[in-house]
Design an enzyme around this catalytic site. Structure first.
Site, PDB file in Angstrom:
ATOM      1  N   GLU A 248       0.884  -1.166   0.000  1.00 51.25           N
ATOM      2  CA  GLU A 248       0.000   0.000   0.000  1.00 51.25           C
ATOM      3  C   GLU A 248       0.915   1.206   0.000  1.00 51.25           C
ATOM      4  OE1 GLU A 248      -1.385   3.250   1.156  1.00 51.25           O
ATOM      5  OE2 GLU A 248      -1.955   2.319   3.061  1.00 51.25           O
ATOM      6  N   CYS A 282      -1.950   9.153   3.025  1.00 51.20           N
ATOM      7  CA  CYS A 282      -1.734   8.681   1.653  1.00 51.20           C
ATOM      8  C   CYS A 282      -2.966   8.896   0.781  1.00 51.20           C
ATOM      9  CB  CYS A 282      -1.324   7.210   1.648  1.00 51.20           C
ATOM     10  SG  CYS A 282      -2.463   6.118   2.519  1.00 51.20           S
TER      11      CYS A 282
END
Length: 478
Positions: A248, A282
């Site tokens: 990720e 993010c």
């Protein structure tokens, strides 16, 4: 600060100090608040041996029993919410209210995956008469979990939840800048009765830890959340040993604002979410592509809300945005702003450090930023928003897809045809309409392109921590 914990490694069910340590700083004051022990190679070898032993026991523990321990640990963390939140704010800087919510989100990850632990179903595939195939899902083995500094508790919880619910053991290497969240996770599982070795916690020199452990045959999965550059390096290292990875990675989330939406409401909610966690997320909304018919109203409202964001020490009441978590982000953000302005962008608010103590950077808005400015391609990972006008949905989608990232994307529209087009054409693992929420514990989360691969959360999440084994049964010898 009395609320900040005494830091240890956690290996084989025991707490451990080492001769080497590193200072943990409060980013709001720059004061040292603790010393963090650093693992040596011998500590890593001990953690690996403990994880192997823990896996042999845990994989044979009934899913219902695994779930019970995970749920007990989550309940312990909920009861310790204030203590954990105070530690997170001290080490990371985020406002205390946001730290409290992070504790709850971490517990929700554990609770969801605990429920999934008892639903890792296989299936029976009928074939010829007297022949059937049975598909089993089995835990992959020892997991190396690498979590980032921006969410000190919820990100480690996501790795631990997936590994333990699927029957794996885990060596967790959490961020050295923000270690307390992971330490509290280990404490909760220790107090919940997790068998020794199932969860191990180490800190140290990141490159040394990843290089040493990924090379070990016993490590069967690398689960990483962090930058794309580091993710590529770890993937390359893991590929040399055919070790699967769950990545990720970075994002640079676009927001498409269509002309039919409630412009002011979209601008206010966007500004509030942009500066959550000081933009160190993010999935943070960063590149805003606003239809020219709504552009002036959106920009005015957004800039006004950004300029009114209350910035300060996260321990103080009413603070909406704390400091950056580490000093290196200050010159990085300043450089992006200066580059954009030099190339023709307009600075609407912010753009500089606040004061000379603590790592505070003002909520920043740039507009009319040209495509060749660095900030249009590089994730700022801070309180910086880019707002540009577009003439059509075609142009907005093209610009949204113009970066190598594809983690989260957002859109504001009430038109079904617009939503259908963006669902088909926007390149992102997670697309949200009329909300800036990118994921929940029950939804799969992950990216496309340079934002990684694999999914955490949802019914799909545990599959990354498991291997598929097909077993054939025949009633006759063939």
């Amino acid at each position: 600060m009395t609320q900040y914990p005494d830091l240890h490694l956690y290996i084989g069910g025991e707490w451990r100090k080492t001769p080497d340590s590193l200072a943990v700083l409060n980013p709001a004051t720059e004061a040292e608040i603790a010393r963090l022990p650093h693992a040596r190679r011998s500590d890593l070898d001990d953690a690996l041996a403990a994880a192997e032993a823990g896996f042999r026991l845990w994989r044979r523990t009934a899913p219902r029993d695994r779930a019970d321990i995970i749920l007990k640990a989550a309940a312990i963390m909920r009861a310790r919410q204030e203590e954990i939140a105070l530690a997170i704010t001290a080490e990371h800087g985020k406002p205390l209210a946001q730290a409290r919510l992070e504790v709850i989100r971490g517990c929700e990850f554990l609770e969801w995956d605990a429920g999934e632990a008892v639903r890792t179903y296989g299936r029976v595939i009928p074939s010829a008469p007297g022949v059937r195939y049975i598909v089993h899902h089995q835990p992959v083995g020892v997991v190396l979990g690498l979590s980032p500094w921006n969410f000190p508790m919820s990100q480690p919880c996501r790795k631990v939840a997936g590994a333990l619910a699927s029957g794996c053991s885990i060596i967790l290497k959490a961020a050295e800048e923000t270690p307390a969240g992971a330490l509290h996770i280990a404490r909760a599982f220790h107090d919940a009765g997790l068998p020794p070795g199932v969860l191990n916690l180490v800190f140290g020199t990141p490159a040394m830890i990843s290089d040493h452990l990924i090379r070990q045959d016993a490590v069967r999965l690398v689960a990483f959340t962090g930058s794309t550059a580091v993710g590529r390096h770890l993937t390359t290292l893991a590929s040399e040993h055919m070790t699967p990875v769950l990545m990720e990675l970075g994002g640079h989330a676009p927001v498409i604002v269509c002309e039919d939406t409630d412009v002011e409401a979209a601008a206010i909610s966007s500004a509030v979410r942009k500066y959550r966690n000081a933009g160190q997320v993010c999935t943070s909304p960063t590149r805003f592509f606003v239809h020219e018919g709504a552009y002036d109203r959106f920009l005015t409202t957004f800039v006004d809300r950004a300029a009114r964001t209350v910035t300060g020490n996260g321990m103080e009441a009413g603070v909406e945005m704390g400091p950056l978590a580490n000093e290196r982000r200050l010159p990085a953000l300043q450089s992006l702003v200066e580059d954009a302005v030099a190339k023709g962008a307009k600075l609407c608010t912010g753009g500089a450090r606040i004061g000379n103590q603590g790592y505070f950077f003002a909520p920043t808005v740039l507009t009319n930023v040209p495509a060749h400015a660095r900030v249009m391609q590089e994730e700022p990972f801070g309180p910086l928003a880019v707002i540009n006008p577009v003439t059509s949905l075609d142009e907005a989608i093209a610009k949204a897809n113009s970066v190598p990232y594809g983690l989260a994307a957002y859109a504001f529209t009430n038109r079904a045809d617009y939503a259908d087009r963006m669902t088909d054409e926007v390149e992102a693992g997670n697309l949200s309409f009329n909300t800036l929420e990118a994921s929940l514990p029950e939804t799969p989360f992950g990216g496309v392109k340079s934002s990684g691969y694999g999914r955490e959360g949802g019914t799909e999440g545990l599959l990354n921590y498991m291997v598929v084994k097909t077993v054939s049964h025949s009633m006759t010898i063939v």
